[in-house]
Design a protein around this motif. Structure first.
Motif, PDB file in Angstrom:
ATOM      1  N   SER A  37     -18.392   4.098   9.289  1.00 35.52           N
ATOM      2  CA  SER A  37     -17.427   4.321  10.730  1.00 35.52           C
ATOM      3  C   SER A  37     -16.446   5.569  10.085  1.00 35.52           C
ATOM      4  N   HIS A  38     -15.866   6.065  11.032  1.00 39.98           N
ATOM      5  CA  HIS A  38     -14.895   7.266  10.790  1.00 39.98           C
ATOM      6  C   HIS A  38     -13.682   6.863  11.417  1.00 39.98           C
ATOM      7  N   PRO A  39     -12.371   6.733  10.758  1.00 41.16           N
ATOM      8  CA  PRO A  39     -11.100   6.546  11.483  1.00 41.16           C
ATOM      9  C   PRO A  39     -10.828   7.618  12.772  1.00 41.16           C
TER      10      PRO A  39
ATOM     11  N   PHE B 243       0.923  -1.385  -0.043  1.00 39.65           N
ATOM     12  CA  PHE B 243      -0.036  -0.086  -0.078  1.00 39.65           C
ATOM     13  C   PHE B 243       0.896   1.235   0.151  1.00 39.65           C
ATOM     14  N   ASP B 244       2.129   1.357   0.873  1.00 38.15           N
ATOM     15  CA  ASP B 244       2.875   2.299   0.880  1.00 38.15           C
ATOM     16  C   ASP B 244       3.459   2.509  -0.748  1.00 38.15           C
ATOM     17  N   SER B 245       3.744   1.437  -1.424  1.00 33.91           N
ATOM     18  CA  SER B 245       4.552   1.530  -2.633  1.00 33.91           C
ATOM     19  C   SER B 245       3.463   2.426  -3.863  1.00 33.91           C
ATOM     20  N   VAL B 246       1.895   1.752  -3.415  1.00 35.67           N
ATOM     21  CA  VAL B 246       0.967   2.459  -4.257  1.00 35.67           C
ATOM     22  C   VAL B 246       0.820   3.813  -4.127  1.00 35.67           C
TER      23      VAL B 246
ATOM     24  N   PRO C  94      -2.711   9.781  -0.148  1.00 35.65           N
ATOM     25  CA  PRO C  94      -2.384   9.393   1.014  1.00 35.65           C
ATOM     26  C   PRO C  94      -2.472   7.744   1.113  1.00 35.65           C
ATOM     27  N   PRO C  95      -1.924   7.039   2.170  1.00 41.22           N
ATOM     28  CA  PRO C  95      -2.069   5.750   2.319  1.00 41.22           C
ATOM     29  C   PRO C  95      -3.252   5.306   2.616  1.00 41.22           C
ATOM     30  N   GLU C  96      -3.975   6.054   3.451  1.00 37.74           N
ATOM     31  CA  GLU C  96      -5.457   5.489   3.512  1.00 37.74           C
ATOM     32  C   GLU C  96      -6.390   5.362   2.597  1.00 37.74           C
TER      33      GLU C  96
ATOM     34  N   PRO D  58      -9.414   2.340  -1.318  1.00 41.35           N
ATOM     35  CA  PRO D  58     -10.527   2.877  -2.225  1.00 41.35           C
ATOM     36  C   PRO D  58     -10.031   2.936  -3.813  1.00 41.35           C
ATOM     37  N   TYR D  59      -8.860   3.444  -3.687  1.00 43.31           N
ATOM     38  CA  TYR D  59      -8.143   3.956  -5.077  1.00 43.31           C
ATOM     39  C   TYR D  59      -8.196   2.228  -5.963  1.00 43.31           C
ATOM     40  N   LEU D  60      -7.679   1.258  -5.376  1.00 42.95           N
ATOM     41  CA  LEU D  60      -7.277   0.218  -6.032  1.00 42.95           C
ATOM     42  C   LEU D  60      -8.648  -0.523  -6.056  1.00 42.95           C
ATOM     43  N   SER D  61      -9.501  -0.426  -5.392  1.00 42.17           N
ATOM     44  CA  SER D  61     -10.919  -1.054  -5.613  1.00 42.17           C
ATOM     45  C   SER D  61     -11.631  -0.126  -7.000  1.00 42.17           C
ATOM     46  N   ARG D  62     -11.492   0.977  -7.113  1.00 38.43           N
ATOM     47  CA  ARG D  62     -12.152   1.528  -8.431  1.00 38.43           C
ATOM     48  C   ARG D  62     -11.406   1.292  -9.596  1.00 38.43           C
TER      49      ARG D  62
END
Length: 245
Positions: free
Chosen positions: A243-245, A62-65, A72-74, A78-82
């Motif tokens: 939910s919220h982080p 995830f950090d590499s992506v 941002p890592p968080e 969602p980015y990969l899912s899209r």
């Protein structure tokens, strides 16, 4: 005399040789161009899924992506899912064109394991109901292994809110915990019809593992669940605020 003996030998051998030629089955010629295309489709089908897999290296992936995409890592999940959904849509359109042109690309046409690629793409789409009868027909003909059809059938039944047959499908829901106020991630094997005999059905269908071992592979501790229990969890997840982080 030698000429006569040679003629007699040829008279005996030639019919036998011709019969042997007729009885030798011809090996099917694979469509290598189509095989290469399907193998390429499988690579892109798995690209984002491999990045989203859990395990000890998920954070580094995830950090590499995040660095490559400049996000941002968080936001990586969602980015990969899209991206995965967009690729799945492209893949299934091409698979539909291939099926229209050739029929299902099974073992005879593209060999193994390439004969599994179209089924894999269909399973990652919303077109399972459209192609499920075709996959069943190909499984009955031996063009794909029956357990692959069984897995697709289970997913179809789960999506329809019905009990699965072979215990191949797991799911997870984010459900609020009334004690802590936080969201708990609940994972379980989707309910199975006649769960007491599922491992017998799995063995007959060609699976090489039990439902318990399959659940463990999915990161789930297997526990039989009723359809009512599963639907209550599903409804609680849908009714809960995000939910919220």
């Amino acid at each position: 005399m030698p000429t006569i003996r040679l003629a007699l030998i040829l008279t005996v051998l030639l019919p036998a040789l011709c019969a042997a030629c007729r009885s030798t089955p011809t090996q099917p010629t694979l469509n290598l161009r189509l095989k290469r295309e399907l193998d390429s489709i499988e690579v892109v089908d798995q690209r984002y899924r491999k990045l989203m897999m859990g395990g000890t290296t998920m954070n580094s992936r995830f950090d590499s992506v995040a660095r490559a995409a400049g996000i941002p890592p968080e936001q990586v999940g969602p980015y990969l899912s899209r991206r995965m959904s967009a690729q799945d849509s492209t893949n299934v359109v091409r698979i539909a064109q291939i099926i229209d042109q050739y029929g299902y690309p099974g073992r005879t046409l593209v060999g193994t394991p390439t004969n599994e690629v179209a089924l894999l793409v269909i399973q990652h789409s919303t077109r399972i109901p459209q192609y499920l009868p075709l996959v069943k027909h190909m499984a009955d003909k031996g063009e794909v292994d029956f357990y692959l059809y069984a897995r697709m059938l289970d997913r179809h039944l789960m999506y329809q809110g019905q009990e699965q047959i072979y215990g191949t499908q797991g799911c997870g829901y984010s459900v609020p915990n009334p004690t802590t106020g936080q969201h708990d991630w609940i994972k379980f094997i989707w309910p199975i019809k006649d769960a007491a005999h599922v491992n017998e059905r799995r063995k007959k269908a060609g699976f090489d593992s039990t439902v318990e071992a399959n659940a463990q592979r999915l990161g789930i501790q297997y526990k039989p669940m009723t359809l009512d229990e599963a639907k209550r969890i599903e409804q609680a997840a849908k009714a809960a605020p995000p939910s919220h982080p």
